[in-house]
Scaffold this active site. Structure first.
Site, PDB file in Angstrom:
ATOM      1  CE  LYS A 107      38.876  22.590 -18.659  1.00 14.27           C
ATOM      2  NZ  LYS A 107      39.767  22.333 -19.514  1.00 14.27           N
TER       3      LYS A 107
HETATM    4  C1  LIG Z   1      40.499  22.432 -21.198  1.00 13.86           C
HETATM    5  C2  LIG Z   1      41.611  22.389 -21.886  1.00 13.86           C
HETATM    6  C3  LIG Z   1      41.648  22.262 -23.338  1.00 13.86           C
HETATM    7  C4  LIG Z   1      40.671  22.009 -23.651  1.00 13.86           C
HETATM    8  O1  LIG Z   1      39.496  22.500 -23.892  1.00 13.86           O
HETATM    9  P1  LIG Z   1      38.381  22.647 -24.741  1.00 13.86           P
HETATM   10  O2  LIG Z   1      37.144  23.611 -24.529  1.00 13.86           O
HETATM   11  O3  LIG Z   1      37.624  21.512 -24.213  1.00 13.86           O
HETATM   12  O4  LIG Z   1      38.521  22.440 -25.798  1.00 13.86           O
HETATM   13  C5  LIG Z   1      42.731  22.311 -23.681  1.00 13.86           C
HETATM   14  N1  LIG Z   1      43.971  22.342 -22.729  1.00 13.86           N
HETATM   15  C6  LIG Z   1      43.691  22.827 -21.385  1.00 13.86           C
HETATM   16  C7  LIG Z   1      45.098  22.870 -20.540  1.00 13.86           C
HETATM   17  C8  LIG Z   1      42.747  22.621 -20.782  1.00 13.86           C
HETATM   18  O5  LIG Z   1      42.518  22.384 -19.691  1.00 13.86           O
END
Ligand SMILES: *Cc1c(COP(=O)(O)O)cnc(C)c1O
Length: 431
Positions: A107
Site C-alpha cells: 500500500k
Molecule cells: C490491503 C492488503 C491486501 C489486499 O489488497 P486489496 O487491494 O484490498 O485486494 C493484501 N495483503 C496485504 C498485506 C494488504 O495490506
C-alpha cells in the site's frame, strides 16, 4: 482523461476532481472513460527502460494535463524509492516482493502517489485539508508515511485500541508533524462509523475540510499497475505464458493488474486468492454475488466480505462473466491451509511468506496444478515481520527484521485516547 461514475455513466469528472472527491457524489466508483493502449514496441523493450520512465508512460494518460509532466515525474520519483524484487521460490514459481517500502506493505505505492497528487492539487489552497481515515492495520501506516510532511495536508488516523499489531501501532503513532493518531476505545467498525459520520457533518466540514485516502481513490488504485510492469520487465525473455496470483481483499490490487493487462501487458491469466471471506470465488462458481458477514482470519488485511473494487473488474469486462472467467480464476483458503503451506515452503525452499503472500502462493499452485507449463508469480504483499505475532511456531525466529523496524523501536508513541463517541471526536477536530 475523463472518469465516469459506475453508478451513473453520465456523471463525468476530471482526474483532479476524481482524486479530490474520492467517490462520485452518487457514491459510485470512478472509472476511466477509455483504457489507453501501450505501444507494442514499448512493451517489447520494457527491459531497456528504467522503472521511473515506465511508470510515467503508464500513468500519464490517466492524469492528462491535470498535473504537469515535470511535477508528475517528481511524484513518481518520490513514490518509487524501493525495489520490487522477483525471487525464485521453486521452479517456475516466483514471489514478487512488494514489501520493501517504508511501512513494509504494497500500500506504500498507492498512498505515496496519492499524497503527491493531492499535495499538488492543494498547493495553493488557503486552508489545509484533513485526510481522515480509519484503519484496521496496514492502511493507516501507509497513509501516515505517504502524507508525512505534505504541505497543506493534515492527517488524522483512527485505530481501534489494542486491535492492531505493535509494529502497525508504531507506524501510526511515532511520526508526529502533520500526522495525528486517535486511539479509539472500540472496534474498527466504530472507527469507520465515526469517519463516515464526519464526512456527512457540514458544520465540521465548514470548519475543517475533510477528504479520504480510501483505497477506492483512483490515485491510490492506478499506480498499483507499476509493479506488474516491473515484474514483466524481468521475465519477458522467458517467453512463457505468465500467470499472476494476487492475495485479495478489496480487489484493488488485482484490478490494477488486470488494468495493466488491458493496456497491453502480456499477462495471460490472473488468480484472485482469498481467505475464507470468499464472495468472489463463490460468484465465479454460481454467478451470484452474495457477501456474508466478514470473518476474522490470519490474513487480516483481506477480511473483506464485500470487496469495493470488484465492480471495476466487472466493468473492465463489460459485465461479461464468460470473458471474465477466461482471464480470472478465484480460490479460497482456510487459516489451516495457510499455516501449513507457510511451514512447508519454508522447510522445502527456505522462503518465508507472510499469511497474505501464503494465500497468494496457494492460489497460484492450485491453478498451476491444472495448467502445467506456465510461469507463475504470486504477490508477497507484506513483510512477514508485520505478522510476527501470528507466525506458526518455529517460523517466528526465521524472520529477518529489517533495519528500519529496529530503528523504530526508539521512538515514543503519541496518540490521543478517545471513547468511540462521535461528539468527542468532533470536538477534538473543531478545536
Ligand atoms: C490491503 C492488503 C491486501 C489486499 O489488497 P486489496 O487491494 O484490498 O485486494 C493484501 N495483503 C496485504 C498485506 C494488504 O495490506
Amino acid at each position: 482523461m475523463q472518469y465516469y461514475s459506475l453508478q451513473n455513466h453520465q456523471h463525468r469528472a476530471s482526474f483532479r476532481e476524481a482524486v479530490i472527491q474520492g467517490l462520485a457524489p452518487d457514491k459510485g466508483l470512478y472509472f476511466p472513460s477509455e483504457i489507453p493502449k501501450l505501444d507494442k514496441d514499448f512493451i517489447e523493450r520494457l527491459d531497456e527502460y528504467d522503472p521511473q520512465y515506465i511508470a510515467r508512460k503508464v500513468i500519464q494518460p490517466f492524469v492528462g494535463a491535470d498535473i504537469p509532466v515535470q511535477y508528475l515525474t517528481q511524484i513518481i520519483r518520490e513514490t518509487l524509492t524501493f525495489p520490487f524484487p522477483l525471487r525464485e521460490v521453486e521452479e517456475n514459481v516466483y514471489a514478487l516482493e512488494l514489501f520493501h517500502g517504508p511501512t513494509l506493505a504494497f500500500k506504500d505505492v498507492g498512498a505515496k502517489f496519492m499524497a503527491g497528487c493531492l499535495g499538488y492539487f492543494r498547493r495553493s489552497a488557503e486552508q489545509p485539508v484533513t485526510v481522515l481515515v480509519a484503519t484496521s492495520g496496514d492502511t493507516g501506516g501507509a497513509v501516515a508515511h505517504g502524507f508525512y510532511d505534505v504541505p497543506g495536508v493534515e492527517v488524522v488516523i483512527l485505530y481501534p485500541s489494542g486491535k492492531v499489531s505493535e509494529l502497525q501501532e508504531k507506524q501510526l503513532t511515532t511520526l508526529g508533524r502533520n500526522i495525528r493518531a486517535l486511539e479509539i476505545k472500540g472496534t474498527f467498525d466504530d472507527c469507520q462509523r465515526m469517519v463516515k459520520t464526519a464526512f456527512l457533518d457540514s458544520e465540521l466540514q465548514a470548519r475543517r475540510p475533510l477528504t479520504s485516502a480510501n483505497s477506492i481513490n483512483v490515485a491510490r488504485w492506478l499506480p498499483q499497475m507499476f509493479y506488474y510492469f516491473m515484474a514483466y520487465r524481468k521475465i519477458k525473455q522467458w517467453k512463457r505464458e505468465t500467470v499472476i496470483s494476487v492475495p485479495s481483499g478489496n480487489f484493488g490490487n488485482i484490478c490494477s493488474g488486470m488494468m495493466a493487462a488491458a493496456m497491453g501487458l502480456p499477462i495471460q491469466h490472473f488468480v484472485a486468492a482469498t481467505n475464507v471471506n470468499d464472495t468472489v470465488p463463490r460468484f465465479l462458481v454460481n454467478g451470484k454475488y452474495e457477501p456474508h458477514q466478514a470473518v476474522a482470519t490470519l490474513s487480516n488485511a483481506m477480511d473483506v466480505a464485500d470487496p469495493s473494487n470488484f465492480v471495476r473488474i466487472l466493468q473492465l469486462f463489460s459485465q461479461n462473466e464468460r470473458a471474465l472467467k477466461a482471464t480470472l480464476s478465484a480460490y479460497r483458503f482456510t487459516d489451516e491451509e495457510t499455516v501449513a503451506v507457510m511451514k512447508k515452503v519454508y522447510k522445502e525452499s527456505q522462503y518465508l511468506m507472510d499469511p497474505h503472500g501464503a494465500v497468494g502462493y496457494l492460489g497460484l499452485k492450485r491453478y498451476m496444478d491444472q495448467h502445467p507449463g506456465v510461469t507463475g508469480i504470486f504477490l508477497e504483499t507484506a513483510h512477514p515481520v508485520k505478522f510476527a505475532n501470528v507466525m506458526p511456531k518455529g517460523l517466528e525466529e526465521a524472520i529477518a527484521v529489517p533495519e528500519r523496524v529496529q530503528q523504530m523501536n526508539g521512538h515514543g508513541k503519541e496518540s490521543v485516547l478517545m471513547n468511540a463517541d462521535y461528539a468527542a471526536m468532533k470536538e477534538w477536530l473543531m478545536r
